[in-house]
Design an enzyme around this catalytic site. Structure first.
Site, mmCIF file in Angstrom:
data_model
loop_
_atom_site.group_PDB
_atom_site.id
_atom_site.type_symbol
_atom_site.label_atom_id
_atom_site.label_comp_id
_atom_site.label_asym_id
_atom_site.label_seq_id
_atom_site.Cartn_x
_atom_site.Cartn_y
_atom_site.Cartn_z
ATOM 1 N N GLU A 55 0.823 -1.204 0.000
ATOM 2 C CA GLU A 55 0.000 0.000 0.000
ATOM 3 C C GLU A 55 0.862 1.261 0.000
ATOM 4 O OE1 GLU A 55 -1.905 -2.867 3.047
ATOM 5 O OE2 GLU A 55 0.022 -2.613 2.029
ATOM 6 N N CYS A 79 -1.985 -3.689 7.337
ATOM 7 C CA CYS A 79 -1.527 -4.017 8.686
ATOM 8 C C CYS A 79 -1.822 -2.884 9.660
ATOM 9 C CB CYS A 79 -0.036 -4.351 8.669
ATOM 10 S SG CYS A 79 1.023 -2.946 8.283
ATOM 11 N N ALA A 165 16.640 -49.753 2.818
ATOM 12 C CA ALA A 165 17.920 -50.161 2.248
ATOM 13 C C ALA A 165 18.074 -51.661 2.409
ATOM 14 C CB ALA A 165 19.076 -49.432 2.927
#
Length: 342
Positions: A55, A79, A165
């Protein structure tokens, strides 16, 4: 919600402007200032932490008094707090703006309340225009605000019998090329890729996001957690981005530091010890389990102890997708909280 076509077009433009801003500590926000007759007076977006908010960026391009009676169209509620910059709600009031249209409410405890301040000052305030599009744009940032830390995805590849694994420790490759390509595409969507020192020493991963041998445009920051030293010639040192090393087992501290660095999405690649630690600590939000139609046997499980002593304590997942990838299968799941499971 009484908005006109010019204001709708301005919101679409503001969303496009917001996308120019960087992902990080602050949300991507765009703003368009319209004259009382609907013409665009100025545009702005947030260029990063410490810079003017969208803004104020838009207002700075106008002469004093030029915004009097104007409409500000913004992708996030202006804000209401003073940080490295002042409150945008007050800046709009001081500029003489008469009307403010925004898409999403600010979720911050300290930063929210701008709409109330502006209404109290006599401005016409409209919320919710294009809220879905605005939410999609900053979904990662909103997730960080809700969680108080980056969003964490834990990924592993396993055999059909749950092994990561073979008995000798070899794991390349359990899954096929289609699944591995999918992993690289998902790496490119993350801000950071995290492994333990055990994985670095065993597999020497590059931790890059690739399409074949070519690096993808976006690369996650490589992160290594553990007390063992990483060799100077390890592949991670050749990553396009400087790796971050954490000589700690405090995963909350690691995530807090990554958040301060602007990281919003963390991709945990392994190995089993680290993946299990994130799950055991309740710090995993999503799971990607790549399942290959092979049997390995032995004790090298894809996960170790995650604190489940009895079936009643099982960590429940909500599977959003089952995705076939060549001969492999990917489970895309969310970790279900206790409140969701009760």
């Amino acid at each position: 919600m009484a908005v006109n076509d010019a204001e709708r077009d301005a919101m679409s433009r503001a969303l496009a402007l917001a996308a120019h801003g960087p992902r990080g500590l602050n949300p991507q926000v765009g703003a368009v200032i319209l004259s009382p007759t609907g013409e665009t007076l100025s545009e702005g977006w947030h260029h990063g932490a410490g810079t003017p908010h969208a803004e104020v960026d838009a207002l700075s391009k106008l002469a004093p008094g030029e915004a009097a009676g104007a409409t500000a169209v913004v992708t996030l509620e202006p804000c209401n707090h003073t940080g490295r910059t002042g409150p945008c709600s007050q800046a709009l009031i001081d500029a003489g703006v008469a009307r403010v249209i925004y898409a999403l409410d600010d979720p911050g405890v300290a930063s929210s309340g701008g709409s109330d301040r502006m209404r109290a000052a006599g401005l016409d305030v409209v919320a919710g225009l294009e809220s879905d599009a605005a939410h999609t744009l900053i979904a990662d940032w909103l997730s960080v605000q809700r969680l108080g830390r980056p969003h964490v995805t834990v990924k592993w590849a396993q055999s059909l019998d749950g092994r990561a694994a073979a008995s000798d420790g070899t794991s390349q490759w359990i899954t096929g090329p289609v699944a591995r390509a999918d992993v690289h595409a998902r790496r490119a969507q993350a801000d950071a890729i995290v492994v333990g020192t055990g994985t670095v020493l065993a597999d020497d991963p590059a931790l890059t996001a690739r399409d074949g041998d070519a690096l993808l445009a976006h690369q996650p920051i490589p992160v290594v957690i553990g007390s063992r030293a990483t060799p100077a010639d390890a592949a991670v040192h050749r990553h396009p981005l400087a790796p971050i090393f954490y000589d700690t087992h405090d995963l909350n501290a690691v995530l807090a530091d990554l958040r301060e660095r602007g990281v919003q999405r963390v991709f945990v690649e392994g190995g089993p010890t680290l993946a299990s630690a994130f799950l055991a600590a309740g710090l995993a939000d999503a799971v990607l389990a790549y399942i290959a139609p092979v049997l390995l046997g032995g004790g090298r499980l894809a996960l170790a102890d995650i604190g489940v002593g009895t079936i009643a304590d099982a960590r429940r997942l909500t599977v959003d997708e089952w995705i076939p990838l060549g001969e492999d299968l990917l489970a895309v799941a969310r970790v279900t909280s206790e409140s969701e499971g009760s």
